[in-house]
Design a protein around this motif. Structure first.
Motif, PDB file in Angstrom:
ATOM      1  N   SER A  22      71.201  27.991  43.410  1.00  0.00           N
ATOM      2  CA  SER A  22      70.246  26.937  43.055  1.00  0.00           C
ATOM      3  C   SER A  22      68.916  27.120  43.773  1.00  0.00           C
ATOM      4  O   SER A  22      67.851  27.027  43.163  1.00  0.00           O
ATOM      5  N   ASP A  25      67.062  30.242  42.549  1.00  0.00           N
ATOM      6  CA  ASP A  25      66.561  30.047  41.197  1.00  0.00           C
ATOM      7  C   ASP A  25      65.366  29.097  41.204  1.00  0.00           C
ATOM      8  O   ASP A  25      64.395  29.307  40.479  1.00  0.00           O
ATOM      9  N   ARG A  29      63.088  31.843  40.572  1.00  0.00           N
ATOM     10  CA  ARG A  29      63.597  31.967  39.213  1.00  0.00           C
ATOM     11  C   ARG A  29      64.467  33.210  39.050  1.00  0.00           C
ATOM     12  O   ARG A  29      64.449  33.874  38.013  1.00  0.00           O
ATOM     13  N   ASN A  36      76.144  36.904  41.850  1.00  0.00           N
ATOM     14  CA  ASN A  36      77.044  36.765  40.703  1.00  0.00           C
ATOM     15  C   ASN A  36      78.287  37.633  40.850  1.00  0.00           C
ATOM     16  O   ASN A  36      79.393  37.210  40.509  1.00  0.00           O
ATOM     17  N   MET A  81      67.588  31.889  27.634  1.00  0.00           N
ATOM     18  CA  MET A  81      68.259  31.778  28.923  1.00  0.00           C
ATOM     19  C   MET A  81      68.024  33.038  29.731  1.00  0.00           C
ATOM     20  O   MET A  81      67.865  34.126  29.167  1.00  0.00           O
ATOM     21  N   ASP A  85      71.482  33.535  34.878  1.00  0.00           N
ATOM     22  CA  ASP A  85      72.213  32.338  34.449  1.00  0.00           C
ATOM     23  C   ASP A  85      73.448  32.726  33.641  1.00  0.00           C
ATOM     24  O   ASP A  85      74.535  32.179  33.839  1.00  0.00           O
ATOM     25  N   GLY A 112      70.963  20.208  32.546  1.00  0.00           N
ATOM     26  CA  GLY A 112      69.893  21.128  32.173  1.00  0.00           C
ATOM     27  C   GLY A 112      68.755  20.416  31.470  1.00  0.00           C
ATOM     28  O   GLY A 112      67.588  20.784  31.641  1.00  0.00           O
ATOM     29  N   TYR A 136      67.491  27.036  35.359  1.00  0.00           N
ATOM     30  CA  TYR A 136      68.744  26.512  34.818  1.00  0.00           C
ATOM     31  C   TYR A 136      69.923  26.715  35.763  1.00  0.00           C
ATOM     32  O   TYR A 136      70.949  26.064  35.631  1.00  0.00           O
ATOM     33  N   GLY A 137      69.746  27.627  36.732  1.00  0.00           N
ATOM     34  CA  GLY A 137      70.800  27.828  37.720  1.00  0.00           C
ATOM     35  C   GLY A 137      71.125  26.556  38.489  1.00  0.00           C
ATOM     36  O   GLY A 137      72.250  26.374  38.961  1.00  0.00           O
ATOM     37  N   ILE A 140      73.571  24.676  36.268  1.00  0.00           N
ATOM     38  CA  ILE A 140      74.851  25.393  36.272  1.00  0.00           C
ATOM     39  C   ILE A 140      75.583  25.128  37.581  1.00  0.00           C
ATOM     40  O   ILE A 140      76.775  24.799  37.593  1.00  0.00           O
ATOM     41  N   SER A 141      74.869  25.250  38.685  1.00  0.00           N
ATOM     42  CA  SER A 141      75.485  25.067  40.000  1.00  0.00           C
ATOM     43  C   SER A 141      75.962  23.639  40.214  1.00  0.00           C
ATOM     44  O   SER A 141      77.063  23.414  40.731  1.00  0.00           O
TER      45      SER A 141
END
Length: 157
Positions: A22, A25, A29, A36, A81, A85, A112, A136-137, A140-141
């Motif tokens: 997070s 990102d 970004r 990952n 995307m 991500d 999001g 967007y991370g 997701i997180s």
């Protein structure tokens, strides 16, 4: 007892990795391939600690991760995307049962939307040129951490 501590250590490690995802990102970004890969590499330890059977348990996890990765890779190809991500979603799908993965994706979509609104408003208020890049991370997180915490918070309900 030792197994429960090991599972808790894995959950804490995943939560820490999600926080790092997070923050990076938001700042740059970027969600690194190394992060990952670490999330994906810890999943087999989670399977072992959780007593997931090789068949069909691990097979279903791998299939779900492949489907999630493929679906979001299509969104990446369409420019909707970021690559980090997509890889993070695929790695996280290795951790959660497919039903929980669907819940994570729904929650991610809602979060999001909020992240997108905040990013666009900030982009316009600071009068930046071009299209804003959505971190967007974060969504997701947060969605994944919600699922991680849910197991422990609902334990008291």
């Amino acid at each position: 007892m030792l197994g429960e501590y090991f599972r808790l250590a894995l959950v804490c490690a995943l939560a820490l990795l999600l926080i790092v995802a997070s923050v990076t990102d938001l700042r740059a970004r970027i969600i690194s391939n190394r992060l990952n890969l670490t999330v994906a590499a810890l999943a087999p330890l989670w399977w072992y600690a959780s007593g997931l059977p090789l068949w069909p348990g691990v097979g279903v996890q791998l299939l779900a991760a492949f489907i999630v990765f493929s679906a979001f890779a299509l969104l990446f190809a369409l420019g909707c995307m970021g690559g980090g991500d997509v890889k993070l979603l695929g790695a996280l799908a290795l951790w959660f049962p497919w039903q929980a993965t669907l819940s994570m994706l729904m929650l991610m979509a809602l979060l999001g939307g909020g992240v997108t609104i905040v990013t666009v408003v900030h982009h316009r208020m600071t009068r930046r040129l071009g299209q804003p890049q959505i971190p967007y991370g974060i969504a997701i997180s947060l969605a994944a951490m919600w699922l991680l915490g849910e197991r422990y918070l609902n334990h008291f309900a």
